[in-house]
Enzyme design. Sequence first.
Site, short mmCIF file in Angstrom:
data_model
loop_
_atom_site.label_atom_id
_atom_site.label_comp_id
_atom_site.label_asym_id
_atom_site.label_seq_id
_atom_site.Cartn_x
_atom_site.Cartn_y
_atom_site.Cartn_z
N PHE A 129 -84.18 -5.74 -81.98
CA PHE A 129 -83.45 -6.01 -83.22
C PHE A 129 -82.85 -4.71 -83.69
O PHE A 129 -83.55 -3.71 -83.83
CB PHE A 129 -84.38 -6.57 -84.29
CG PHE A 129 -83.66 -6.84 -85.60
CD1 PHE A 129 -82.90 -7.98 -85.77
CD2 PHE A 129 -83.73 -5.92 -86.64
CE1 PHE A 129 -82.21 -8.21 -86.96
CE2 PHE A 129 -83.05 -6.14 -87.83
CZ PHE A 129 -82.29 -7.30 -87.99
N ASP A 214 -84.29 3.58 -81.39
CA ASP A 214 -84.16 2.98 -82.71
C ASP A 214 -85.53 3.06 -83.37
O ASP A 214 -86.43 2.27 -83.07
CB ASP A 214 -83.67 1.53 -82.59
CG ASP A 214 -83.54 0.85 -83.96
OD1 ASP A 214 -84.11 1.37 -84.94
OD2 ASP A 214 -82.87 -0.20 -84.03
N LYS A 243 -85.35 2.54 -93.19
CA LYS A 243 -86.56 2.01 -93.83
C LYS A 243 -87.44 3.07 -94.52
O LYS A 243 -87.18 3.40 -95.67
CB LYS A 243 -87.36 1.19 -92.81
CG LYS A 243 -86.56 -0.06 -92.35
CD LYS A 243 -87.42 -1.13 -91.72
CE LYS A 243 -86.71 -2.47 -91.67
NZ LYS A 243 -86.02 -2.78 -90.43
C1 LIG Z 1 -84.70 -3.15 -89.98
C2 LIG Z 1 -84.21 -2.69 -88.67
C3 LIG Z 1 -82.85 -2.48 -88.42
C4 LIG Z 1 -81.78 -2.81 -89.43
O1 LIG Z 1 -81.91 -2.11 -90.62
P1 LIG Z 1 -81.06 -2.60 -91.92
O2 LIG Z 1 -81.40 -1.57 -92.95
O3 LIG Z 1 -81.54 -3.97 -92.25
O4 LIG Z 1 -79.64 -2.59 -91.55
C5 LIG Z 1 -82.47 -1.99 -87.19
N1 LIG Z 1 -83.38 -1.72 -86.25
C6 LIG Z 1 -84.70 -1.90 -86.44
C7 LIG Z 1 -85.67 -1.57 -85.36
C8 LIG Z 1 -85.16 -2.41 -87.65
O5 LIG Z 1 -86.47 -2.64 -87.83
#
Ligand SMILES: *Cc1c(COP(=O)(O)O)cnc(C)c1O
Length: 396
Positions: A129, A214, A243
């Site tokens: 994701f 990521d 985050k």
């Molecule tokens: C939450 C998340 C995203 C997206 O972040 P947003 O602030 O919602 O755009 C991308 N990659 C990972 C692994 C995530 O947990």
Amino acid sequence: MVPVVMPTYARIDVIFERGEGSYLWDTEGRRYLDFTSGIAVNALGHAHPYLVQKLTEQAHRLWHTSNLFRVAGQESLARRLTALTFADTVFFTNSGVEAWECAVKTVRKYHHETGNPQRTRFIVAGGAFHGRTTTAIAAAKSEKMVKGFGPLLDAFDQVAFNNLNELRAAITPETGAIMVEPILGEGGIIPADLDYLRALRRTADEFGLLLVFDEIQTGVGRTGRLFAHEWADVAPDVMCIAKGIGGGFPMGACLATEKAAVGMTAGTHGSTFGGNPLAMAVGNAVLDVVTAPGFLERVEETGSLLRTRLEALVERHPTVLETARGRGLMLGLRCVVPNADLVTRLRLNGLLVVGAADNAIRILPPLIVGETEIDEAVAILDRTCRELASQNGTAA
Ligand SMILES: *Cc1c(COP(=O)(O)O)cnc(C)c1O
């Protein structure tokens, strides 16, 4: 009539009014133990006095000036992030997906600048994701996310997570980078094998690819190291974070080596709000706390304690829970019962957790969580599993 808030979320009918540390209170006055941390965002819990102080001090001085000018907080935070990591340079964003988009652009530009403009494709993991822009959903490919939004960018080749042979077989002369989460978050708290992460580094070097991690969910102390890839002792070329770094203030960052960022020169990328003084004040404050002596060690200890307790719950409730997994305070339980049933019942019993793919629930306490709160959470989990087990027993 359409709800005034566009109904893209199936929201739970609870409104929170106040938070403090690991706890939230709803508008009815009910108290909850918050082991969602706003999906790994409130790294220091709710209303952390130091974050509140730093944000309000900044709010009294200056909110926004735009990126037409130097921003002191960006320079200090970037200096600190680069000193603490593999990276040499940082681009600040407002969200995770923007940090990830910057990584995508950085990779493309790198190959363009270094004589391989054909290397435009990305190898990504099944179950990954990366966010919700049209590019990010093109990477994740999940039916739920992409249906009706095409045509999508055709640049992402998905391979099974943790499978090196499959990944190597997917490399073509058009491949530009490998992008993975060190632990699949939305995918169900599935950690990459540390050997796999090391092999990704070697593979990227062998084929002239960039390696992108990521760490939007795994980063900023969540796993007991500042960044999860440190467990494998390998460094990426590019990393996205978000985050936790904002502790609840919307912000993200794309970190890169000097080599990888070679093409990201003036005019190639931008953001109106990215790196604004309010966000930078909070990002710097979060980093002050997370890098204080002993903080990460405590996350690791608390994480091990919780992990051990979760494993005991799995043994005690085999008709409800199947496995405990994860690292540090990024933990998950794969369920036997539908995960949504467990999430709902836990909430009714006063514990908030997050669902994930692979029938898992995510347990993401704030990094400041204490043993008393862990005891309380485990007691609620235990009671809730007993309720679900007896319910299933009656049905059978
Ligand atoms: C939450 C998340 C995203 C997206 O972040 P947003 O602030 O919602 O755009 C991308 N990659 C990972 C692994 C995530 O947990």
